[in-house]
Structures are given as structure tokens and as C-alpha cells.
Design a protein around this motif. Structure first.
Motif: not given
Length: 423
Positions: A188-198
Motif C-alpha cells: 500500500q505504501m509503494d502504491y501510495a508513493d507511486e500515486l504521489i510520484r505520478a
């Protein structure tokens, strides 16, 4: 299999105490430690009133450890200290319980498995796994070795028969639940980080487009205004010369000279506008992956000669001294995209000329130190330009290779261009 286990072990070592998860995990561990503290205060009081002093030691020790964990976790923000206290303290207490075989402790051991270990897993899943292995081995030794005779004195036969299986099953279940929680949290953290980066990339792209449009509207407007203004001058002077033809030859030449000067300015502004549009097209090709290098054999001396001739005229117009210094050992016959090599050198020199008001501009071309010239092998060229211009502030150095980025716009607003051209 070994690599899979190594990667899994490495993943379990990643902390989930970051971002929004930090406060949530701290609260969870504090609540768990609070429950352990509450229950042990109750059981400790009961053990004291009934005279079970061996069991009282465990209750008091667990209460103290729970208070220390809450203190270091919630109030001091010392997660590593809380982890060490929890793992070492619980290991010692449960080992003490198992070795002393205190009567009436069997049920306490079951519930104490889940809560104290839960926050140890949260703080460090790998430490929790080590604890599971430690206690599994400990209880297997107690129930399947000669030590069993001591266990039979304190526990009913049904407990002696089923306790190891129940214990290991409980330990495995606890391990599985906490490992899955840890992995899911990481995902979930990785996915959230990907969304933030996107989102950040999208914001940057949107800002870049806005900046690009603002810069282009300014840059394109400048040469177009020059073209229109000079063309109006040409029309005006042409009509004036037609209606009022000068009678002497000198005045006639002066009129045509003025018209030619305006036409020259139109030509210069037109080339400047074309260069801007070519830059835009080049970047569009690069970003779409359609930019191709046209590699072929070429003479490097010819490239330097063309560049020098073009730049020397610009330098002369500004009263600058222009010189070229080329390594004598540099090979003349090269293979590559001659147009792009010329473009790179020209862009750097144009910047030097553009931002130098007086003094000199010097181009030097060398091979990288330690490079040997061998036929068919790459040669790394070191192309350097030195000038006596305004220079670049150290804080602006990171903008050198940014598309359409200009530095110190406050002092360079009168200088035409779409950036340093190094992107």
C-alpha cells in the motif's frame, strides 16, 4: 528458493513506520501494550492474593515492560529502544515461565502470545519471526525431552499432550498474520508513493507546458514584431524612394542602404524565428522517440571551420576576440552525426557570444585524457568554451540542461533566445 527467501527477508526488514502509517502503528502498539499492562495488573493482583509468587514475577515484569514500551514508543519516539525492550524482555519472561513451570500459567501463556508479540512484529517483523522460532524450540524441548517429567507435575495430562501442537499452531498463525500485514502495508505504501510520484510528474508536466507556452509566446513574439516592424520600414522607405526619387547618387545609395539594412534585420529575425521553431520540433521528436541520428563519415576539421567562420563574424560585430585551439593529435576523420556535433558546438558558442559584451571567446577541443586513437573505436571529445561574459551563478547551474530555461531573467530580459540550448 534461496534467493526468494533472501528477498522476502530483506522486504520484511523495511520499516512501515513512515508517512501516514507512522501514527497509526504507534497507536496500535501503544494500545496493545496498554492491554498487556491492564491484564497483567489484574492477574498480578490475583496471583499475589492467592500466593502464586512465581507467577507474580511474570506479571510484574510484563507490566514494567509494557510501561517502558509505551513510554519510549508514544512519548519519546524511540522505536528501536521499544523494539529491544519488547523482544529481550518478553523472551526472558516467557523463558522464565517455561523453565519454572509455574502452576496455573498455561492459559496466561496463550493470550500473552498474541498481544506482546503483535507489537514486536509491528516494530520488527524479523525480530518477531526469530522469537517464534525461539519459543517453538523451547516448548518442544520441554514437552518432548526428559524435561517432560517436570511439566507433568504442574499441568494436566490433556495440556501436556496438546500444548506443543496448540502452541506451534498459534505461533505460526501469529507469524503469518503479522507477515501478511507487513507485506500488505508495504505494498500500500509503494502504491501510495507511486500515486504521489505520478501526481508530482503530472503537476511538473502541466507547469512545464504552462512555462513553455509562456516562454514561446514571448520568444516567438519578439522576432515576429521585428519582422513586422522592419517590413513596415521597408515599405515606408520604398514608397518614399518611389515618390521622392533622390536626385544625387549618394542620397539614392543611402536610401537603398537603409532599405537593405531593414531587409537584413528581417532576415535575421526570420532565421531566429526558424531556429526557435526547429528547437520546438526537435524536442517534440525527442520526446516522441522519433529523433534519429544520421551517422556517417565526416571531417571534423570541416565542422570546426564552418562553426568558426559563422561565429567569428558574430564576434567581430560585437568587437570580441575569437580564437580556436585544437589538439594536434585529434583525428580528423570521424564517424557520427555531423549535424548534431555542429549544433552542440554552435549552441555553446552562441551562448558565449550572446552573453559577452567585451573581451574574448575561446574554443578549445581536446581528447579526453588517457584516450588513445584507434581505428574503429570511440573517441571522447572534450569541447570547452571560455569567455569573459557575465557567467552563471552557482545556484543556476542545475538549470543548464533544462529545456527552455533561462537564467537571471531580470538582467537578461533583453537578450533573445529560448534558453541556453544545452538540453
Amino acid at each position: 528458493m534461496i534467493r526468494f527467501l533472501q528477498n522476502t527477508w530483506k522486504e520484511l526488514g523495511r520499516s512501515i513506520f513512515v508517512g501516514e502509517r507512522y501514527e497509526k502503528n504507534v497507536r496500535g502498539i501503544s494500545v496493545g501494550a496498554g492491554l498487556v499492562l491492564l491484564v497483567n495488573l489484574i492477574t498480578g493482583t490475583m496471583n499475589f492474593s492467592q500466593g502464586y509468587y512465581q507467577a507474580l514475577v511474570s506479571s510484574v515484569a510484563l507490566s514494567v515492560i509494557s510501561m517502558l514500551i509505551i513510554y519510549f514508543m508514544a512519548f519519546r519516539d524511540k522505536r528501536r529502544v521499544a523494539c529491544i525492550i519488547g523482544v529481550v524482555g518478553i523472551s526472558l519472561i516467557y523463558t522464565y515461565d517455561a523453565v519454572t513451570i509455574s502452576a496455573g500459567q498455561s492459559l496466561v501463556i496463550f493470550w500473552t502470545l498474541l498481544l506482546p508479540w503483535a507489537f514486536c512484529y509491528l516494530v520488527s517483523v524479523r525480530a518477531g519471526i526469530i522469537m517464534s522460532v525461539h519459543f517453538s524450540i523451547l516448548y518442544l524441548m520441554l514437552f518432548y525431552t526428559p524435561l517432560r517429567q517436570f511439566v507433568e507435575l504442574s499441568y494436566p495430562e490433556i495440556v501436556v499432550q496438546r500444548f506443543p501442537i496448540l502452541y506451534i499452531a498459534d505461533s505460526f498463525l501469529c507469524t503469518y498474520i503479522m507477515v501478511q500485514y507487513h507485506k500488505n502495508t508495504l505494498h500500500q505504501m509503494d502504491y501510495a508513493d507511486e500515486l504521489i510520484r505520478a501526481k508530482e510528474d503530472a503537476d511538473r508536466a502541466n507547469k512545464a507546458k504552462s512555462d513553455f507556452l509562456a516562454n514561446m509566446s514571448h520568444e516567438i513574439r519578439t522576432p515576429i514584431n521585428a519582422v513586422l516592424g522592419m517590413n513596415e520600414m521597408i515599405l515606408r522607405e520604398s514608397l518614399k524612394a518611389r515618390d521622392q526619387v533622390p536626385k544625387d547618387q549618394t542620397a539614392l545609395r543611402g536610401a537603398f542602404t537603409e532599405i537593405s539594412g531593414c531587409a537584413g534585420n528581417v532576415d535575421s529575425a526570420g532565421h531566429n524565428l526558424l531556429a526557435i521553431i526547429n528547437d520546438i520540433l526537435d524536442f517534440s521528436k525527442i520526446e516522441s522517440g522519433k529523433m534519429e541520428l544520421a551517422e556517417a563519415d565526416y571531417k571534423f576539421s570541416s565542422v570546426l571551420n564552418d562553426v568558426s567562420n559563422m561565429i567569428s563574424f558574430k564576434a567581430a560585430d560585437k568587437g570580441l576576440d575569437f580564437s580556436v585551439d585544437v589538439d594536434s593529435g585529434l583525428p580528423d576523420g570521424l564517424y557520427g552525426d555531423e549535424v548534431r556535433v555542429r549544433q552542440v558546438i554552435t549552441n555553446i558558442l552562441n551562448n558565449a557570444i550572446k552573453y559577452t559584451k567585451e573581451g574574448c571567446v575561446r574554443l578549445s577541443v581536446r581528447m579526453k585524457e588517457g584516450t588513445a586513437v584507434r581505428e574503429g573505436e570511440p573517441v571522447e571529445l572534450v569541447i570547452a568554451v571560455k569567455d569573459t561574459g557575465i557567467g552563471i551563478h552557482r545556484d543556476d547551474m542545475d538549470k543548464l540542461f533544462t529545456k527552455f530555461e533561462r537564467v537571471d531573467m531580470e538582467h537578461n530580459s533583453t537578450v533573445e533566445g529560448t534558453g541556453l540550448g544545452l538540453a
